[in-house]
Design a protein around this motif. Structure first.
Motif, PDB file in Angstrom:
ATOM      1  N   LEU A 224       0.829  -1.207   0.000  1.00  0.00           N
ATOM      2  CA  LEU A 224       0.000   0.000   0.000  1.00  0.00           C
ATOM      3  C   LEU A 224       0.865   1.261   0.000  1.00  0.00           C
ATOM      4  O   LEU A 224       0.381   2.350   0.294  1.00  0.00           O
ATOM      5  N   THR A 230      -4.115   4.277   0.079  1.00  0.00           N
ATOM      6  CA  THR A 230      -5.325   4.188   0.888  1.00  0.00           C
ATOM      7  C   THR A 230      -6.020   5.545   0.798  1.00  0.00           C
ATOM      8  O   THR A 230      -5.525   6.459   0.124  1.00  0.00           O
ATOM      9  N   ALA A 277      -7.459   0.732  -0.928  1.00  0.00           N
ATOM     10  CA  ALA A 277      -6.502  -0.213  -0.346  1.00  0.00           C
ATOM     11  C   ALA A 277      -6.787  -1.636  -0.810  1.00  0.00           C
ATOM     12  O   ALA A 277      -5.861  -2.385  -1.169  1.00  0.00           O
ATOM     13  N   GLN A 278      -8.041  -2.021  -0.817  1.00  0.00           N
ATOM     14  CA  GLN A 278      -8.401  -3.374  -1.255  1.00  0.00           C
ATOM     15  C   GLN A 278      -8.016  -3.605  -2.707  1.00  0.00           C
ATOM     16  O   GLN A 278      -7.471  -4.656  -3.053  1.00  0.00           O
ATOM     17  N   LEU A 281      -4.186  -4.012  -3.068  1.00  0.00           N
ATOM     18  CA  LEU A 281      -3.734  -5.348  -2.660  1.00  0.00           C
ATOM     19  C   LEU A 281      -4.067  -6.373  -3.732  1.00  0.00           C
ATOM     20  O   LEU A 281      -3.242  -7.233  -4.071  1.00  0.00           O
ATOM     21  N   ILE A 295       0.639  -7.240   4.944  1.00  0.00           N
ATOM     22  CA  ILE A 295      -0.020  -6.023   5.418  1.00  0.00           C
ATOM     23  C   ILE A 295       0.336  -5.751   6.870  1.00  0.00           C
ATOM     24  O   ILE A 295       0.624  -6.651   7.647  1.00  0.00           O
ATOM     25  N   GLN A 302      -9.247  -2.006  10.383  1.00  0.00           N
ATOM     26  CA  GLN A 302      -8.328  -1.816   9.254  1.00  0.00           C
ATOM     27  C   GLN A 302      -7.838  -3.165   8.741  1.00  0.00           C
ATOM     28  O   GLN A 302      -7.778  -3.399   7.531  1.00  0.00           O
ATOM     29  N   ASN A 306      -8.621  -4.794   4.929  1.00  0.00           N
ATOM     30  CA  ASN A 306      -7.580  -5.232   4.010  1.00  0.00           C
ATOM     31  C   ASN A 306      -7.747  -6.697   3.620  1.00  0.00           C
ATOM     32  O   ASN A 306      -7.550  -7.064   2.452  1.00  0.00           O
TER      33      ASN A 306
END
Length: 328
Positions: A224, A230, A277-278, A281, A295, A302, A306
């Motif tokens: 990230l 994010t 963020a998702q 990843l 992560i 949080q 994730n």
């Protein structure tokens, strides 16, 4: 109350084979680089670790210097193992590393056999473990022959102190040579841990090819980009953020260009029903060339957000093209 792991912990997590080995890692692994040191709240760290395992995260990543102070993350993890996770030891993949500065004198960092063996002995004591599953050399040593460093990794496996070995921060050429040496010793290289994200794509310039050709897995740290991928910085730099405090991420890293790209990427993520963020990843895991993303988390919500990235890992060709255009 005695901790009882979630009985459904393996029903949702995705597990990927590590290179050509027999070992599978969760698509999302938990790193203890931040938020598990002596300056952090142990109660919060314990909640994070418990929740991670309940979500199917079987791989916990540490290093001798994680803290601060150095060594304190391993010590905290050791206490958590005793309190909560000892009954589940055989379900866990625990990794640690050595390579950065740990103690005074000429044997306290880099890649000599003296340093690596001594450091792992210290790590095992801090974590109250008989062995780790993966032991990494954390960074290349410009002065120690690679043959000595790799021989130390081989020795550690033969001593029963680690089941597998890995390297981190090695470039493509160094990795190819490490693979060759370890193969000749009879201890194959299992995995490489490089930094990799939408904003940091250096491994695409040769390293991924070397890993694929040699059957070596990879786990990406900082997927990230220290929080740049994010929603944390989309509207400025919060005072309590990593960039606000300084350190590995500075205010100078949060440029207008970076934020503009992040905002455009967030729009794609929203169309996919994901947070930025998702999606970031999921992007690192695209195509199966990366075994796991590593992560960190400071809060349980949080962590949960994730991990939910695994619910949508597929990209259309149009989405990948649109992302590529933004990143260029």
């Amino acid at each position: 109350m005695t901790y009882q792991a979630n009985h459904e912990r393996y029903s949702t997590m995705k597990y990927n084979r590590t290179g050509k080995s027999g070992l599978k890692l969760p698509a999302v692994s938990l790193g203890m680089w931040h938020n598990f040191g002596g300056v952090d709240t142990e109660e919060n760290g314990r909640a994070l670790l418990r929740r991670a395992f309940d979500l199917g995260i079987t791989h916990i990543d540490l290093a001798n210097n994680y803290g601060p102070p150095p060594g304190s993350a391993e010590s905290m993890f050791g206490r958590m193992m005793q309190k909560d996770l000892a009954p589940y030891r055989d379900e866990l993949i625990i990794s640690t590393k050595a390579g950065y500065y740990m103690w005074e004198g000429p044997y306290g960092e880099w890649g000599s056999k003296k340093y690596l063996v001594s450091s792992l002995d210290q790590s095992l004591k801090r974590m109250n473990l008989d062995y780790v599953d993966i032991f990494y050399h954390h960074r290349p040593d410009p002065d120690t022959p690679l043959e000595e460093t790799m021989a130390a990794l081989d020795l550690i496996v033969r001593q029963g102190k680690a089941l597998y070995v890995g390297i981190s921060n090695y470039n493509a050429e160094q990795t190819a040579e490490a693979v060759k040496i370890l193969r000749s010793l009879g201890t194959p290289l299992l995995i490489h841990q490089p930094s990799y994200s939408m904003f940091n794509r250096w491994i695409e310039d040769g390293l991924q090819d070397v890993l694929e050709e040699n059957g070596v897995g990879s786990i990406a740290f900082s997927p990230l980009a220290q929080g740049l991928l994010t929603d944390r910085y989309l509207d400025g730099i919060p005072q309590d953020s990593r960039a606000g405090r300084g350190g590995f991420l500075n205010k100078k890293d949060v440029t207008d260009e970076v934020i503009a790209k992040a905002r455009k990427l967030q729009q794609i993520a929203a169309r996919r029903g994901q947070s930025l963020a998702q999606m970031a990843l999921a992007w690192v895991l695209r195509g199966g060339r990366v075994t796991s993303v590593l992560i960190g988390a400071s809060r349980v919500p949080q962590l949960e957000e994730n991990v939910a990235a695994i619910n949508n890992l597929d990209f259309s060709s149009d989405e990948l093209a649109e992302i590529e255009a933004i990143l260029k």
